[in-house]
Design an enzyme around this catalytic site. Structure first.
Site, PDB file in Angstrom:
ATOM      1  CD  GLU A 168      -2.691   1.372   2.510  1.00 54.22           C
ATOM      2  OE1 GLU A 168      -2.476   0.617   3.464  1.00 54.22           O
ATOM      3  OE2 GLU A 168      -3.585   2.229   2.511  1.00 54.22           O
ATOM      4  CE  LYS A 210      -5.909  -0.150   1.757  1.00 56.06           C
ATOM      5  NZ  LYS A 210      -6.601  -0.755   2.889  1.00 56.06           N
TER       6      LYS A 210
END
Ligand code: 13P
Length: 328
Positions: A168, A210
């Site tokens: 992420e 992500k």
């Protein structure tokens, strides 16, 4: 891993650290005690809308160790709803080279032993969040590269421990920057990330990305259309993300619940990409449920309905089948 995003399913990010949870609870004047945090997470995991809409749940260290008042492990509640338990393994942020603004993520030193423990506790996937800020002279390439390097080392360690890493790299919405500035920062970040993943020999088909969507900053004054955000986000992803990455699950990053859903739906309606495009929302799945719950047991049913509705709407969006009529 494909299971997590099968048939439009996505991820519930319920891995708020205790300080972040306190911030969320402050908005509803609920004290952030261990028990209240447990009750709130239990409410979410027991909601009917978990089933068929949520394929994975990201937990915080405290939560993966908690049980309901009748002794059921929260991990087992998640499995009962046919979702996979995951765990946030980073230890938050620290300044990058004494910067007042830029940050790097902590927690790599003892990651291997923690992964071993989490796997034994039932975690099947993990998350590591890096944060990139936009401003006058940043993001600096040094900060982007350092975060990308850490994300790659993290992903390799997690795969060695038989779990799926979610990488992420979040370009923050904070600020008054325009969409082009977000595009540039996101593009530089993703390019560095995939270069570093390759360098570390991370298995890309065994990894989930992500990212943020490409949007203007939260203080930007002009209205930007849903289609523009969808098109710019897809253009940015096409430019930097390899085709053998199986899934991209967006964070919501402070966008409202409906806008997050609309953006995801618009991208899936456009189509033409090799990845599954789904959600890994925190606030955009929980905001309505939290505001309905208010810490009161008599509101649990209504809060669960609010959460179940959002989960279903995002599943529809991940299939490109959402419409505003479904919101009423
Ligand atoms: P938001 O969707 O609220 O941005 O949270 C997702 C997340 O996991 C941030 O790390």
């Amino acid at each position: 891993m494909n299971y997590i995003v099968e048939n439009g399913k996505g991820i519930l990010a319920a891995d708020e650290s205790n300080p972040t949870c306190k911030k969320r609870f402050d908005t509803i004047s609920v004290e952030s005690t261990e028990e209240n945090r447990r009750d709130y997470r239990q409410l979410l995991f027991q909601a009917e809308g978990m089933l068929n809409n949520i394929g994975g749940v990201i937990l915080f260290d405290e939560t993966i160790r908690q049980s309901t008042s009748d002794g059921t492990a929260l991990v087992d509640l998640i499995k009962q709803k046919k979702a996979l338990p995951g765990i946030k393994v980073d230890k938050g942020l620290t300044p990058f080279e004494n910067s007042d603004i830029e940050k790097v993520t902590q927690g790599i030193e003892d990651l291997d032993s923690r992964c071993e423990e989490y796997f034994k506790m039932g975690a099947l996937f993990t998350k590591w969040r890096a944060v990139i800020s936009i401003g006058n002279n940043f993001p600096s390439q040094g900060c982007i590269d350092e975060n990308a390097k850490l994300l790659a080392r993290y992903a390799k360690i997690v795969q060695n421990n038989n779990m799926v890493p979610i990488v992420e790299p979040e370009v923050l919405m904070d600020g008054s920057h325009n969409i082009q500035e977000c595009y540039d920062a996101t593009s530089r970040t993703l390019k560095s990330l995939f270069q570093n993943l390759e360098k570390e020999n991370v298995d890309i088909p065994g990894t989930i990305l992500k990212p943020n969507m490409v949007t203007p900053g939260s203080d930007y004054q002009e209205k930007i259309s849903i289609e523009t955000v969808a098109n710019e986000t897809l253009r940015c992803l096409h430019e930097s993300v390899p085709e053998n990455l199986p899934a991209i699950t967006f964070l919501s990053g402070g966008q409202s619940e409906t806008v997050s859903t609309e953006h995801l739906d618009a991208m899936n309606k456009i189509g033409g990409f090799p990845w599954k495009l789904s959600f890994s929302f925190g606030r955009a799945l929980q905001a309505g449920a939290l505001q309905t719950w208010l810490g009161k047991s008599e509101n649990v049913d209504a809060a669960q309905s609010a959460f179940s509705h959002r989960a279903l709407m995002n599943k529809k969006a991940a299939l490109g089948q959402w419409s505003i009529n479904l919101e009423i």
